[in-house]
Design a protein around this motif. Structure first.
Motif, short mmCIF file in Angstrom:
data_model
loop_
_atom_site.label_atom_id
_atom_site.label_comp_id
_atom_site.label_asym_id
_atom_site.label_seq_id
_atom_site.Cartn_x
_atom_site.Cartn_y
_atom_site.Cartn_z
N SER A 102 137.33 5.71 -68.17
CA SER A 102 136.85 7.22 -67.50
C SER A 102 136.95 8.72 -68.65
N GLY A 103 137.75 8.25 -69.77
CA GLY A 103 137.56 9.77 -70.86
C GLY A 103 136.85 9.35 -71.16
N GLU A 104 136.04 7.91 -71.54
CA GLU A 104 134.88 8.13 -72.35
C GLU A 104 133.39 8.68 -71.20
N GLU A 105 134.05 8.87 -70.42
CA GLU A 105 132.85 9.78 -68.90
C GLU A 105 132.91 11.19 -69.37
N ILE A 106 134.39 11.24 -69.50
CA ILE A 106 134.53 12.95 -69.44
C ILE A 106 133.76 13.48 -71.15
N LEU A 107 134.50 12.77 -71.79
CA LEU A 107 133.86 13.28 -73.26
C LEU A 107 132.17 12.74 -73.71
N THR A 108 131.48 11.95 -73.05
CA THR A 108 130.03 12.78 -72.67
C THR A 108 129.18 13.24 -72.26
N LEU A 109 130.15 14.07 -70.74
CA LEU A 109 130.06 15.02 -69.97
C LEU A 109 130.08 16.49 -70.76
N LEU A 110 131.05 16.88 -71.31
CA LEU A 110 130.85 17.75 -72.29
C LEU A 110 129.91 17.72 -73.26
N GLU A 111 129.67 16.63 -73.85
CA GLU A 111 128.37 16.86 -75.43
C GLU A 111 126.90 17.19 -74.30
N ARG A 112 127.20 16.83 -73.31
CA ARG A 112 125.63 16.96 -72.73
C ARG A 112 125.46 18.54 -72.14
N LEU A 113 126.65 18.87 -71.72
CA LEU A 113 126.55 20.09 -71.66
C LEU A 113 126.86 20.69 -72.46
N ASN A 114 127.48 20.48 -73.62
CA ASN A 114 127.15 20.98 -74.99
C ASN A 114 125.55 21.57 -75.85
N ARG A 115 124.55 19.91 -75.72
CA ARG A 115 123.66 20.01 -75.73
C ARG A 115 122.54 19.72 -75.36
N GLU A 116 123.58 19.71 -73.59
CA GLU A 116 121.54 19.83 -73.42
C GLU A 116 120.98 21.61 -71.86
N PHE A 117 123.03 22.33 -72.31
CA PHE A 117 123.38 23.19 -71.10
C PHE A 117 124.25 24.36 -72.06
N LYS A 118 123.31 23.51 -73.72
CA LYS A 118 123.82 24.62 -74.58
C LYS A 118 125.22 25.67 -75.04
N LYS A 119 126.56 25.05 -74.23
CA LYS A 119 127.83 25.30 -74.11
C LYS A 119 128.52 25.31 -75.16
N THR A 120 129.27 26.93 -75.72
CA THR A 120 129.79 26.10 -76.94
C THR A 120 131.11 25.20 -76.19
N VAL A 121 131.87 24.46 -77.08
CA VAL A 121 133.14 23.47 -76.24
C VAL A 121 134.14 23.59 -77.44
#
Length: 230
Positions: free
Chosen positions: A179-198
Motif C-alpha cells: 500500500s505504501g508503494e501505491e501511495i508513493l507512486t500516486l504522489l509521483e504522479r501528482l508531482n510529474r503529471e499534475f505539476k504539484k510541488t510535494v
C-alpha cells in the motif's frame, strides 16, 4: 521564484521556564514542481518545518514565503484563507471523518470556497477521487475501506482545491509495504503529471528515494542535501 523559500527561520517553544529551540536559523529553497523529502531523527524539526511551510504554525523569527506569499506575517484569518487555497495536507493517520462518505470527506475543503455550488463541489470531489483510483468508492465510509484506500481518500481531499503545494507527513508510515508503494507512486504522479510541488516528511529511506531531492535535518539545522534525482 521557487514554490517555497525559508529564510533564517527559528522556532522556539516555551515550556515553563525552559526555551526549546526546534529550528535554529534554517534556510532552504524548494523549486516549483519539485518532489522533496525531509529526513532526520525524531526531534530534528521535520514536522515543525512542514507546519511552518503549511501555515499551521508561525516562526519565532525569519521568513517563510510559499507560492509567492510571505505567510510568516499574515494575520490568522488571512492565513487560514491562504492555506485553504494553496496548501494540501496529507497525514499519516488520514484524519478522515468516520460518519462521512469518501465523497463527503473530499468535499470538506471546498466548503470554505465562497460561491461554489453543491453541484460543483460534488463534481470536483468526484474528479479528485477518480484521479486517486477510487471513482467506484464514492459512497463508502472510511470503515469500509482499507488503509491504503483511506490514504487515497485523504490525498483526494488534499488535491480537490487544486493547491500549489502538497505537504505529506509520513504518508506511508501506517501502511504495509504494498500500500505504501501505491501511495508513493500516486504522489509521483501528482508531482510529474499534475505539476504539484510535494514536500514529504519520512523516516523511510526507501520512500525518500522516490523524491527528486532529499533534505536532511538534525537538531534544527539543515545538513548537506543529497543530489537531485533526474
Amino acid at each position: 521564484m521557487g514554490a517555497v523559500q525559508v529564510r533564517d527561520v527559528r522556532k522556539i517553544y516555551q515550556r515553563g521556564t525552559e526555551q526549546i529551540t526546534v529550528l535554529d536559523g534554517l534556510s532552504l529553497d524548494i523549486a516549483d514542481g519539485e518532489f522533496a523529502a525531509l529526513m532526520g531523527p525524531s526531534g530534528s524539526g521535520k514536522t515543525t518545518l512542514l507546519n511552518l511551510i503549511g501555515g499551521i504554525d508561525t516562526p519565532s523569527s525569519g521568513r517563510v514565503v510559499v507560492a509567492g506569499t510571505d505567510i510568516s506575517s499574515l494575520p490568522g484569518a488571512a492565513l487560514a484563507r491562504w492555506r485553504a487555497r494553496h496548501i494540501g495536507f496529507i497525514f499519516q493517520l488520514y484524519n478522515l471523518i468516520p460518519v462521512l462518505t469518501a465523497l463527503q470527506n473530499v468535499e470538506l475543503p471546498l466548503l470554505l470556497v465562497k460561491g461554489m455550488s453543491s453541484r460543483e463541489r460534488r463534481k470536483r470531489a468526484e474528479t479528485a477521487l477518480q484521479i486517486v483510483g477510487l471513482g467506484d468508492r464514492l459512497d463508502h465510509f472510511p470503515r469500509q475501506l482499507s488503509g491504503g484506500q483511506e490514504q487515497r481518500v485523504a490525498i483526494a481531499r488534499a488535491v480537490v482545491s487544486d493547491p500549489a503545494v502538497l505537504l505529506a507527513d509520513e504518508p506511508t508510515g501506517d501502511l504495509d509495504r504494498r500500500s505504501g508503494e501505491e501511495i508513493l507512486t500516486l504522489l509521483e504522479r501528482l508531482n510529474r503529471e499534475f505539476k504539484k510541488t510535494v514536500v514529504m516528511v519520512t523516516h523511510d529511506p526507501h520512500a525518500a528515494e522516490r523524491a527528486s531531492r532529499t533534505l536532511h535535518l538534525e537538531k534544527g539545522t539543515l545538513l548537506e542535501a543529497a543530489e537531485a534525482r533526474p
